[in-house]
Enzyme design. Sequence first.
Site, mmCIF file in Angstrom:
data_model
loop_
_atom_site.group_PDB
_atom_site.id
_atom_site.type_symbol
_atom_site.label_atom_id
_atom_site.label_comp_id
_atom_site.label_asym_id
_atom_site.label_seq_id
_atom_site.Cartn_x
_atom_site.Cartn_y
_atom_site.Cartn_z
ATOM 1 N N GLN A 43 50.221 36.587 22.700
ATOM 2 C CA GLN A 43 49.798 35.384 23.258
ATOM 3 C C GLN A 43 48.204 35.499 23.540
ATOM 4 O O GLN A 43 47.917 36.534 23.616
ATOM 5 C CB GLN A 43 50.307 34.955 24.575
ATOM 6 C CG GLN A 43 50.464 36.143 25.727
ATOM 7 C CD GLN A 43 51.371 36.365 26.719
ATOM 8 O OE1 GLN A 43 51.917 35.053 27.060
ATOM 9 N NE2 GLN A 43 52.118 37.500 27.056
ATOM 10 N N HIS A 74 55.676 33.453 43.961
ATOM 11 C CA HIS A 74 56.500 34.906 43.808
ATOM 12 C C HIS A 74 57.533 34.998 45.046
ATOM 13 O O HIS A 74 58.714 35.865 45.155
ATOM 14 C CB HIS A 74 55.729 35.840 43.731
ATOM 15 C CG HIS A 74 54.937 35.818 42.465
ATOM 16 N ND1 HIS A 74 53.485 35.509 42.152
ATOM 17 C CD2 HIS A 74 55.333 35.977 41.074
ATOM 18 C CE1 HIS A 74 53.062 35.503 41.071
ATOM 19 N NE2 HIS A 74 54.202 35.706 40.498
ATOM 20 N N GLU A 98 52.641 40.120 35.767
ATOM 21 C CA GLU A 98 51.310 40.339 36.518
ATOM 22 C C GLU A 98 51.639 41.470 37.614
ATOM 23 O O GLU A 98 50.632 41.945 38.300
ATOM 24 C CB GLU A 98 51.197 39.104 37.585
ATOM 25 C CG GLU A 98 50.816 37.678 36.703
ATOM 26 C CD GLU A 98 52.156 37.015 36.825
ATOM 27 O OE1 GLU A 98 53.241 37.458 36.338
ATOM 28 O OE2 GLU A 98 52.115 35.992 37.184
ATOM 29 N N ASP A 118 59.036 43.779 30.133
ATOM 30 C CA ASP A 118 58.146 42.744 29.563
ATOM 31 C C ASP A 118 57.738 42.933 28.289
ATOM 32 O O ASP A 118 57.723 44.071 27.881
ATOM 33 C CB ASP A 118 56.939 42.707 30.507
ATOM 34 C CG ASP A 118 55.933 41.348 29.977
ATOM 35 O OD1 ASP A 118 55.544 41.277 29.032
ATOM 36 O OD2 ASP A 118 55.905 40.555 30.974
ATOM 37 N N ALA A 151 63.342 40.696 26.319
ATOM 38 C CA ALA A 151 64.411 40.590 27.353
ATOM 39 C C ALA A 151 65.702 40.416 26.960
ATOM 40 O O ALA A 151 66.815 40.854 27.549
ATOM 41 C CB ALA A 151 64.032 39.393 28.475
ATOM 42 N N ASP A 168 61.596 36.008 35.476
ATOM 43 C CA ASP A 168 60.265 35.263 35.566
ATOM 44 C C ASP A 168 59.706 35.059 34.112
ATOM 45 O O ASP A 168 58.688 35.916 33.762
ATOM 46 C CB ASP A 168 59.364 36.205 36.506
ATOM 47 C CG ASP A 168 58.115 35.298 36.740
ATOM 48 O OD1 ASP A 168 58.001 34.270 36.626
ATOM 49 O OD2 ASP A 168 57.060 36.231 36.942
ATOM 50 N N PRO A 177 59.837 31.794 21.610
ATOM 51 C CA PRO A 177 61.123 32.956 21.833
ATOM 52 C C PRO A 177 61.843 32.635 23.277
ATOM 53 O O PRO A 177 62.850 33.214 23.523
ATOM 54 C CB PRO A 177 60.331 34.242 21.590
ATOM 55 C CG PRO A 177 58.674 33.616 21.967
ATOM 56 C CD PRO A 177 58.716 32.191 21.414
#
Length: 315
Positions: A43, A74, A98, A118, A151, A168, A177
């Site tokens: 990305q 969050h 993050e 991630d 994931a 998240d 995806p």
Amino acid sequence: MVKNISIKDTKISNNWFIDKESEHRWIYHRMRRHLLSLETKFQQVRLIDTYNFGRVLVLDNKIQSAESDEYIYHEVLVHPAMITHPEPRDVLILGGGEGAVLREVLKHSTVKRAVMVDIDKELVEFCKEHLEKWHRGSFFDKRAEIVFDNAIDFVKNTRDRFDIVIADISDPIEKGPASLIYTKECYRSIMRILSDDGIFVTQATEVFYNQQEVHSIINKTVASVFPIAESYCDYIPSFTSMWGFVTGSQNYSLKKITPEEIEDGLRRRGVKGLRYYDLETHERLFNLPMRLRKMISSQKFVATIKKPIKVYSNR
């Protein structure tokens, strides 16, 4: 150290970031500075400094998280599930680059292990270095374990069990995806790795404009796997929308937890530094607008790998 970053730290008086919500709705954010850019394998990453929201993380030209209000998103994503579970020890986070989801999870003293999965290592390293206000050192907590993997593959293949699973993940954009995560098959894999009293929670897109149906599909899909599926929502200013979340469990209704249980749980676990979530906020989160309640109750479509959710986005 993150490589291949361009830095612009001079003030630009007439520079605007355009958040293209759809072909019919564009939102302009005036920038103080364009700070950093990074092109990862997965990305485009930008960090900008805005007048209204402070520093903003932008992924593929879509606002991901803003300094001024990230704590709302969050805290609302993490704490309702965490406080409902009697003793969450092992927590799995899908996405959350993050580090802010990890930050909130680790506020609970019951947590012995928090695994964050991630796919984008470059993004996570970028956030470690430049988004300290978000992660607050959570990446370096001895209870944290960072895994770089898809994931879907992780939840299929892991033999570990978790008390809480938090997704998240980016929205299920058409042909993206992430769309395969919002499916019955993936939710079955998540249920398999949950402990018997485990709780699953996922971000579930905006519940305003044309996206209410998408949220109701996510709810219906979670409900096709979990005996108890519940929606809740709150307004996120930098997203300019009410934002939805969906939980799944075999045993617990998050909206039935009592104020005494919330207060006692936060106190016993030593949860400090909350800026938004408390017992009154918890109660309000589950009071859904009538239109959304009707859409959820009437939804018939269950997303599968063969027929995933289709969200068309110009953002």
